[in-house]
Design a protein around this motif. Sequence first.
Motif, PDB file in Angstrom:
ATOM      1  N   LEU A  28       0.849  -1.189   0.000  1.00  0.00           N
ATOM      2  CA  LEU A  28       0.000   0.000   0.000  1.00  0.00           C
ATOM      3  C   LEU A  28       0.884   1.239   0.000  1.00  0.00           C
ATOM      4  O   LEU A  28       1.792   1.365   0.833  1.00  0.00           O
TER       5      LEU A  28
ATOM      6  N   LYS B 206       0.684   5.607  -0.596  1.00  0.00           N
ATOM      7  CA  LYS B 206      -0.206   6.766  -0.712  1.00  0.00           C
ATOM      8  C   LYS B 206       0.078   7.531  -2.001  1.00  0.00           C
ATOM      9  O   LYS B 206       1.218   7.565  -2.482  1.00  0.00           O
ATOM     10  N   PRO B 207      -0.954   8.139  -2.549  1.00  0.00           N
ATOM     11  CA  PRO B 207      -0.748   8.963  -3.752  1.00  0.00           C
ATOM     12  C   PRO B 207       0.323  10.021  -3.523  1.00  0.00           C
ATOM     13  O   PRO B 207       0.428  10.580  -2.424  1.00  0.00           O
TER      14      PRO B 207
ATOM     15  N   THR C 278       0.180   7.487  -8.586  1.00  0.00           N
ATOM     16  CA  THR C 278      -1.245   7.792  -8.608  1.00  0.00           C
ATOM     17  C   THR C 278      -2.008   6.468  -8.581  1.00  0.00           C
ATOM     18  O   THR C 278      -1.409   5.397  -8.743  1.00  0.00           O
ATOM     19  N   PRO C 279      -3.321   6.524  -8.415  1.00  0.00           N
ATOM     20  CA  PRO C 279      -4.099   5.265  -8.448  1.00  0.00           C
ATOM     21  C   PRO C 279      -3.898   4.470  -9.739  1.00  0.00           C
ATOM     22  O   PRO C 279      -4.062   3.244  -9.730  1.00  0.00           O
TER      23      PRO C 279
ATOM     24  N   THR D 177      -1.669   1.418  -9.540  1.00  0.00           N
ATOM     25  CA  THR D 177      -2.103   0.214  -8.836  1.00  0.00           C
ATOM     26  C   THR D 177      -2.015  -0.980  -9.781  1.00  0.00           C
ATOM     27  O   THR D 177      -2.576  -0.965 -10.879  1.00  0.00           O
TER      28      THR D 177
ATOM     29  N   THR E 162      -1.189  -1.313  -4.116  1.00  0.00           N
ATOM     30  CA  THR E 162      -2.375  -0.474  -4.217  1.00  0.00           C
ATOM     31  C   THR E 162      -1.994   0.952  -3.857  1.00  0.00           C
ATOM     32  O   THR E 162      -1.350   1.185  -2.817  1.00  0.00           O
TER      33      THR E 162
ATOM     34  N   SER F  62      -3.424   4.241  -2.660  1.00  0.00           N
ATOM     35  CA  SER F  62      -4.644   4.760  -2.056  1.00  0.00           C
ATOM     36  C   SER F  62      -4.303   5.498  -0.772  1.00  0.00           C
ATOM     37  O   SER F  62      -3.346   5.134  -0.071  1.00  0.00           O
ATOM     38  N   SER F  63      -5.090   6.502  -0.490  1.00  0.00           N
ATOM     39  CA  SER F  63      -4.888   7.243   0.757  1.00  0.00           C
ATOM     40  C   SER F  63      -5.638   6.573   1.913  1.00  0.00           C
ATOM     41  O   SER F  63      -5.503   7.007   3.056  1.00  0.00           O
TER      42      SER F  63
END
Lengths: 120, 107
Positions: free
Chosen positions: A11, A13-14, A90-91, A94, A117, A119-120
């Motif tokens: 995971l 974050k953007p 960015t997403p 993913t 992934t 995602s925030s």
Amino acid sequence: QVQLQQSGPGLVKPSQTLSLTCAISGDSVSSNSATWDWIRQSPSRGLEWLGRTYCRSKWYNDYAVSVKSRATINPDTSKNQFSLQLNSVTPEDTAVYYCARAARGIFDYWGQGTLVTVSS
Amino acid sequence: EIVMTQSPATLSVSPGERATLSCRASQSANNNLVWYQQKPGQAPRHLIYGASTRATGIPARFSGSGSGTEFTLTISSLQSEDFAVYYCQQYNNWPWTFGQGTKVEIK
């Protein structure tokens, strides 16, 4: 038998940096006959080659146009591994990320894959 | 870059039947073409390289043919373990590029 073992977070974050490592056993990152590549796979983009590092007396790197400004692939000869850093994610980044060995353009050994992934 | 186009997207076949998968290149790839098999949750595995040479340990029911811009993967008699997604990849022109895949499913 060549084995590739991937590690890194699932995971991110953007706007942050994706970092993955691929540990090699059964071959050397300094091999003068192989390249060490990163490939990702997503439903929207399919299998997408991202870049590679390889040694032919000196080190070289190549990157896909789509990620060239954001990607860095580095070999680590002391640990016999290589890494991928992808910044400003960015997403759209993913995907399942794979490391792979290529011999004469053929991806003959792959890591187990890491779902990353964004995602925030 | 060379664009690889596979057809059909999905192929429904009964066990024991023959499956024929196609891969077309937007420009000549000579015979520098690999076929991969991918099962759910696994990385792709190379089956055929040089368009027609089976990789080590690949059963003889898998065969590849073609050169230039048209390539075919044939599975002569589908076994249960063959139901998967198949990808082609060219390594004639850098960057290497993949097709979008053909899913072989049980009919």
